[in-house]
Structures are given as structure tokens and as C-alpha cells.
Design a protein around this motif. Structure first.
Motif, PDB file in Angstrom:
ATOM      1  N   LEU A  32      65.447   7.668  24.207  1.00  0.00           N
ATOM      2  CA  LEU A  32      64.040   7.472  24.767  1.00  0.00           C
ATOM      3  C   LEU A  32      64.317   6.867  25.940  1.00  0.00           C
ATOM      4  CD1 LEU A  32      61.358   6.446  24.525  1.00  0.00           C
ATOM      5  CD2 LEU A  32      62.120   4.404  23.507  1.00  0.00           C
ATOM      6  N   LEU A  33      63.499   7.482  26.849  1.00  0.00           N
ATOM      7  CA  LEU A  33      63.652   6.979  28.333  1.00  0.00           C
ATOM      8  C   LEU A  33      62.243   6.810  28.896  1.00  0.00           C
ATOM      9  CD1 LEU A  33      65.530  10.183  29.843  1.00  0.00           C
ATOM     10  CD2 LEU A  33      66.393   8.043  29.035  1.00  0.00           C
ATOM     11  N   VAL A  34      62.070   5.629  29.452  1.00  0.00           N
ATOM     12  CA  VAL A  34      60.898   5.029  30.082  1.00  0.00           C
ATOM     13  C   VAL A  34      61.089   4.714  31.600  1.00  0.00           C
ATOM     14  CG1 VAL A  34      59.320   3.016  30.047  1.00  0.00           C
ATOM     15  CG2 VAL A  34      60.654   3.633  27.668  1.00  0.00           C
ATOM     16  N   TYR A  35      60.089   5.739  32.166  1.00  0.00           N
ATOM     17  CA  TYR A  35      59.924   5.986  33.521  1.00  0.00           C
ATOM     18  C   TYR A  35      58.778   4.866  34.283  1.00  0.00           C
ATOM     19  CZ  TYR A  35      63.449   9.326  33.907  1.00  0.00           C
ATOM     20  OH  TYR A  35      64.855  10.148  33.867  1.00  0.00           O
ATOM     21  N   SER A  59      66.598   3.084  29.019  1.00  0.00           N
ATOM     22  CA  SER A  59      67.076   4.129  28.249  1.00  0.00           C
ATOM     23  C   SER A  59      67.517   3.625  27.058  1.00  0.00           C
ATOM     24  CB  SER A  59      68.088   5.006  29.001  1.00  0.00           C
ATOM     25  OG  SER A  59      68.550   5.937  28.196  1.00  0.00           O
ATOM     26  N   VAL A  60      67.629   4.181  25.876  1.00  0.00           N
ATOM     27  CA  VAL A  60      68.085   3.636  24.522  1.00  0.00           C
ATOM     28  C   VAL A  60      68.144   4.935  23.558  1.00  0.00           C
ATOM     29  CG1 VAL A  60      65.793   3.222  23.528  1.00  0.00           C
ATOM     30  CG2 VAL A  60      67.962   2.206  22.678  1.00  0.00           C
ATOM     31  N   GLU A  61      69.129   5.074  22.824  1.00  0.00           N
ATOM     32  CA  GLU A  61      69.263   6.099  21.786  1.00  0.00           C
ATOM     33  C   GLU A  61      68.511   5.834  20.761  1.00  0.00           C
ATOM     34  OE1 GLU A  61      73.190   6.885  20.099  1.00  0.00           O
ATOM     35  OE2 GLU A  61      74.215   6.851  22.146  1.00  0.00           O
ATOM     36  N   THR A  62      67.534   6.947  20.287  1.00  0.00           N
ATOM     37  CA  THR A  62      66.716   6.732  19.244  1.00  0.00           C
ATOM     38  C   THR A  62      67.219   6.412  17.793  1.00  0.00           C
ATOM     39  OG1 THR A  62      67.053   9.312  18.632  1.00  0.00           O
ATOM     40  CG2 THR A  62      65.270   8.667  20.298  1.00  0.00           C
ATOM     41  N   SER A  63      68.794   6.808  17.466  1.00  0.00           N
ATOM     42  CA  SER A  63      69.121   6.159  16.620  1.00  0.00           C
ATOM     43  C   SER A  63      69.128   4.789  16.306  1.00  0.00           C
ATOM     44  CB  SER A  63      70.553   6.685  16.242  1.00  0.00           C
ATOM     45  OG  SER A  63      71.232   6.154  17.367  1.00  0.00           O
ATOM     46  N   HIS A  64      69.132   4.095  17.514  1.00  0.00           N
ATOM     47  CA  HIS A  64      69.101   2.448  17.621  1.00  0.00           C
ATOM     48  C   HIS A  64      67.809   2.167  17.119  1.00  0.00           C
ATOM     49  CE1 HIS A  64      69.532  -1.707  18.872  1.00  0.00           C
ATOM     50  NE2 HIS A  64      68.336  -1.675  19.397  1.00  0.00           N
TER      51      HIS A  64
END
Length: 385
Positions: free
Chosen positions: A287-290, A305-310
Motif C-alpha cells: 500500500l502506497l500513500v502519496y 509504504s507498507v506491505e498489505t500482508s501487515h
């Protein structure tokens, strides 16, 4: 400074309900001065901390529940209205702690099957049928649940398909609101209808984009700098944002960050945010947030930025468009609200600062729209009975 005549207790959905115990008339000037000082202190507390207060005295709670004092406090997200469905009784509301209940807009007389279509800065856009001499008549309603003010106006008369009906309102700029309708034909937007509460009338403008443009599947829109922004498909290509001004005249479109799927836009901390998913060469989905801090230059900056599995407790979701629904980004802090279809449909919150994921509650249906609601305790000249 005069003592408030009565205490009011706004519920989490903003509906004002009077308390049965008014304040004492013997309140001294020193006590009123202390109250004003407390309000000044609370007004300087960050919204993220203010909404998490657990242990405060009854006097402070009574003070912050008083309508006259609450107007001086920073307004913050209280919950989410569930929309896009006709209801004969209550409207579902989920507060930021995860509890759910029905709200009843009883201040709207002679209404049947109210449907919430959008929410913007404390105002709700609803559609409804009004009892008339020759049967029920369709009307739009814009209302403020916190003050129980409302205004109704007729449909613009357009008989074709409408891609979106959106409410645009910025109390820091104007007390008036606008409603946008985007008519479509053969999948493309053909123009725009705009209602202005200032003029009390609709205007229609024909298509002015250089190419073909359509509203993308995402339901999110943002009103910023006098423009309604929405995710769009331009000349058959997605990955664009389109914008139209409140007069329905000026139109523009510009790129979103490359490579992101399932795009979602929100206004948070005064800036346009764009969130989506990206899959790297190792098939890891993130997941990316701009954020668009410089609106004029249209340059996106990666914020998080974070892995969606988290986010999903270690689970990997292959088809995000089927199992994941955006709900909102908190307007004042770095919280993301979303729904995930697992064994149940779960309403969740992710804190970008701490990395913590919180399960808020279970939902009956993730396909419904959830509109973030921030109460507005100001009376508006654009809303009248």
C-alpha cells in the motif's frame, strides 16, 4: 460574557439533544473565565489526541458538550454515515471507536426513504421523496445534523444516467454549497450540472475536456481549491485525476503516481492524498500513500509504504478489488480506514505513524458507501427551512 442558557449534548452523529439539567445561574465570572481558559487549552490540543481522551472530569465533558463552547473547539472526525441505500427509518452510523447505531433525522418533515449520497465538511447531501398533492416528489436535501438546519431543492430535470452526485462545501471560503451531477452517455461524461445555494438554481455546461473522459470505479471525490476532483479514465487510460470548477466551466486532468492500482483520493491535513497498491518484482503487494503538497506543480511525494500482508494479519489477498474497500483517510491525522472481506466483512483502521492495525467492527455489506463525518456547529445562511 454571558452564561450559556442551556446545555446541549451533541451525539456522535452530530444530532443535538438538550440536557434535562441546565447550568446553574449562580456561576461566577471567575468560573466562566476558567471555562474559557479550558476551551483555549482544548483548542490547542491536536485533533488526534482530542478524539482519544478517555479520562476527563465531568465538568470538562459538560463544557465540551455545550454548543456555545464547542464552536470554539477544533472539529474532528466523529464517524461514518452509511449511504447509497434508501432507508425508511434510521440511517446507519459507525463512530470512530467502532460502535454502530441508527440515526434518525427527525428534523426533516414528511420524508420517506431518505438516502445519503455524499458528505462534505459537516453537511449531508440526501435524496428523498416528499409527500405532495399528486404523489411523492423527488427532491435533493442538504442538511446539517449538528444544527438541524436543512434546505431542499428540485432535481435539475436531466433524464439520463448520472455517474456521480457530489456535494462541495468549504466553510472557510464560503457559507454556500454546490452540488455536482456528472451526466454520462456511452460511458463518457457529456457535461456537468451544478447547483449553487447562492443563486438557488442549476447551471448546465457541455463537455469541455479535450478527450473522452469517464468516472473511474472508485467512489472517492475531493473538493479543493474550488474544484471537484475525481479518479478518471481519459481516452481509455486510467491513472488520471479529473477536476471541474464550481461554475462547471474550467476542466482539467492530471496524472496520479505511476503504477498504482485501486486508486483512492482524500483530503487530509489540507493536502490532496492518493492511495493505491503496487506489486513489485517479487510479487509483494504494498500500500502506497502519496501527497500533493504543491498543488500547482502537480508533483506527488511518497508519504507512506507498507506491505498489505501487515494490514491483513499476515494474509495475502490476490484480488484486492474484490476483497478490499477504501473508506477514508482521517482529515487531520495519518489514519486510514478500510474494509476487508475475510470470513466476515471487517471495518479496520491503520495508523501510518505507529504501524498499528485495529479492528473496529464487523459490517453487513462492504459494497455500501461510507462517508466520513466531521460535525459543523455553525449556523449557515444557505440552509433554511
Amino acid at each position: 460574557m454571558s452564561t450559556p442558557a442551556a446545555r446541549s449534548r451533541p451525539s456522535e452523529d452530530g444530532l443535538i439533544r438538550s440536557s434535562s439539567s441546565p447550568p446553574s445561574g449562580s456561576e461566577t465570572a471567575a468560573e466562566r473565565l476558567t471555562d474559557d481558559l479550558l476551551v483555549e487549552i482544548l483548542s490547542r490540543v491536536p485533533a488526534k489526541s482530542l478524539c482519544r481522551f478517555k479520562c476527563v472530569s465531568k465538568h470538562w465533558l459538560g463544557l465540551t458538550n455545550d454548543r456555545n463552547y464547542r464552536r470554539k473547539l477544533p472539529q474532528t472526525l466523529t464517524g461514518f454515515y452509511q449511504g447509497n441505500q434508501l432507508v425508511d427509518s434510521g440511517v446507519p452510523f459507525t463512530n470512530v471507536s467502532g460502535s454502530r447505531h441508527l440515526t434518525h433525522p427527525a428534523f426533516l418533515p414528511n420524508r420517506r426513504q431518505v438516502k445519503i449520497m455524499d458528505c462534505c465538511n459537516g453537511l449531508l447531501l440526501c435524496s428523498s421523496y416528499v409527500a405532495g398533492d399528486h404523489g411523492d416528489v423527488f427532491r435533493y436535501i442538504v442538511c446539517n445534523p449538528a444544527t438541524e438546519e436543512w434546505a431542499e431543492f428540485p432535481y435539475c430535470g436531466y433524464s439520463g444516467l448520472v455517474a456521480n452526485a457530489r456535494l462541495c462545501f468549504d466553510p472557510a471560503v464560503s457559507p454556500h454549497f454546490h452540488v455536482f451531477l456528472l451526466p454520462v452517455a456511452d460511458i463518457c461524461i457529456t457535461g456537468v450540472h451544478v447547483y449553487s445555494s447562492e443563486t438557488g438554481s442549476w447551471v448546465h455546461k457541455e463537455k469541455r475536456w479535450s478527450g473522452t473522459i469517464d468516472v473511474a470505479n472508485d467512489r472517492s471525490t475531493v473538493y479543493l481549491n474550488g474544484y471537484l476532483h475525481f479518479c478518471a479514465i481519459v481516452d481509455g487510460s486510467d491513472g488520471r485525476l479529473a477536476a471541474v470548477d464550481k461554475e462547471g466551466g474550467a476542466r482539467t486532468n492530471f496524472r496520479v503516481p505511476d503504477g498504482l492500482d485501486v486508486g483512492f483520493i482524500q483530503l487530509s491535513q489540507g493536502c490532496l492524498h492518493y492511495a493505491g497498491f503496487d506489486t513489485d518484482d517479487d510479487n509483494v503487494v504494498r500500500l502506497l500513500v502519496y501527497v500533493l503538497k504543491d498543488y500547482d506543480r502537480k508533483e506527488w511525494i511518497l508519504k507512506h509504504s507498507v506491505e498489505t500482508s501487515h494490514l491483513l494479519g499476515g494474509r495475502h489477498i490476490e484480488y484486492l478489488d474484490e476483497d478490499f474497500d477504501w473508506i477514508a483517510i482521517h482529515p487531520e491525522c495519518d489514519l486510514i480506514f478500510f474494509a476487508v472481506a475475510q470470513e466476515d466483512i471487517t471495518f479496520m483502521c491503520y495508523d501510518m505513524d505507529s504501524g498499528q492495525v485495529k479492528v473496529m467492527c464487523n459490517l453487513e455489506d462492504s459494497n455500501q458507501a461510507y462517508f466520513p463525518y466531521v460535525p459543523l456547529y455553525e449556523e449557515l445562511q444557505s440552509l433554511h427551512k
